[in-house]
Write a protein that holds these residues in place. Sequence first.
Motif, short mmCIF file in Angstrom:
data_model
loop_
_atom_site.label_atom_id
_atom_site.label_comp_id
_atom_site.label_asym_id
_atom_site.label_seq_id
_atom_site.Cartn_x
_atom_site.Cartn_y
_atom_site.Cartn_z
N THR A 14 0.76 -1.37 0.07
CA THR A 14 -0.19 -0.10 -0.06
C THR A 14 0.81 1.35 0.04
OG1 THR A 14 -1.91 -1.05 1.14
CG2 THR A 14 -1.85 1.35 1.09
N ARG A 15 1.94 1.26 0.55
CA ARG A 15 2.80 2.25 0.84
C ARG A 15 3.41 2.68 -0.61
NH1 ARG A 15 4.76 4.35 5.55
NH2 ARG A 15 4.01 3.57 7.35
N GLN A 17 1.90 2.64 -3.31
CA GLN A 17 1.08 2.78 -4.43
C GLN A 17 0.98 4.42 -4.64
OE1 GLN A 17 0.15 0.24 -5.96
NE2 GLN A 17 1.43 -1.10 -4.73
N HIS A 18 1.44 5.20 -3.76
CA HIS A 18 1.02 6.75 -3.92
C HIS A 18 1.24 7.23 -5.09
CE1 HIS A 18 0.25 6.88 0.46
NE2 HIS A 18 1.19 5.90 0.49
N LEU A 20 2.17 11.00 -7.03
CA LEU A 20 2.82 12.29 -6.95
C LEU A 20 2.24 13.57 -7.82
CD1 LEU A 20 6.34 11.08 -7.15
CD2 LEU A 20 4.96 11.65 -4.94
N ARG A 42 2.95 8.13 -11.31
CA ARG A 42 2.62 6.91 -10.35
C ARG A 42 3.78 6.33 -10.70
NH1 ARG A 42 -0.22 2.57 -12.85
NH2 ARG A 42 2.06 2.01 -13.44
N TYR A 117 -7.54 13.31 -5.22
CA TYR A 117 -8.16 12.23 -4.62
C TYR A 117 -7.76 11.17 -5.57
CZ TYR A 117 -11.72 8.96 -2.65
OH TYR A 117 -12.28 8.07 -1.91
N HIS A 118 -6.96 10.22 -5.20
CA HIS A 118 -6.74 8.92 -6.05
C HIS A 118 -7.17 7.49 -5.32
CE1 HIS A 118 -3.42 5.85 -6.90
NE2 HIS A 118 -3.91 5.82 -7.94
N THR A 130 -7.19 4.35 -1.22
CA THR A 130 -7.36 5.76 -1.53
C THR A 130 -6.38 6.66 -0.97
OG1 THR A 130 -8.89 6.20 0.39
CG2 THR A 130 -10.10 5.19 -1.72
N GLU A 131 -6.15 7.97 -1.48
CA GLU A 131 -5.32 8.72 -0.91
C GLU A 131 -5.73 9.97 -1.16
OE1 GLU A 131 -1.27 9.12 -2.32
OE2 GLU A 131 -1.78 7.89 -4.19
N THR A 132 -5.48 11.15 -0.54
CA THR A 132 -5.44 12.55 -0.93
C THR A 132 -4.06 13.21 -0.86
OG1 THR A 132 -5.93 13.20 1.27
CG2 THR A 132 -7.91 12.75 -0.11
N LEU A 133 -3.90 14.07 -1.84
CA LEU A 133 -2.64 14.89 -1.62
C LEU A 133 -2.89 16.29 -2.21
CD1 LEU A 133 -0.29 14.01 -4.28
CD2 LEU A 133 -2.01 12.42 -3.87
#
Length: 140
Positions: A14-15, A17-18, A20, A42, A117-118, A130-133
């Motif tokens: 998971t870490r 998969q972020h 940028l 990605r 939002y990914h 899911t992630e937000t940046l």
Amino acid sequence: MKIVAALLACLTATRAQHVLIGYPPEGANLTAGHTTTIEIQRPNFQSSSEEVAIVLGITSCPNTPCPAPADTMGHILHNGPFDPKEHPLTPLIQPYQNFTVELPGDLPKGNGQLNVYHVALIGESFVPFTETLTTSVFVN
């Protein structure tokens, strides 16, 4: 013990998969009412992944701190598929996708923030991720 190992493997996957924000850079000047390109990168990673979507938004916050993208995405600039590709002439660059978006003409001038939002499914069992940046911008 096997459960702990599986959980650690999932967390490690998971870490990795972020995504940028490749462009615009932190502190970039954007002009309300004009188009701009947003590049989402990605990085390559070991585990399998199925990209689902990306949402891009912009928040104007000239007189107050900008809210977290988990609280509001602001004006939605793009909501749809995310399909990053390697550059055909320079395959050493990490996969990316460019989005050309139009900024709202009535966006207040001053400090702002670009929100991302990914959504992806990762690993062999398609674990939801899911992630937000965000990156700070200045709206002209």
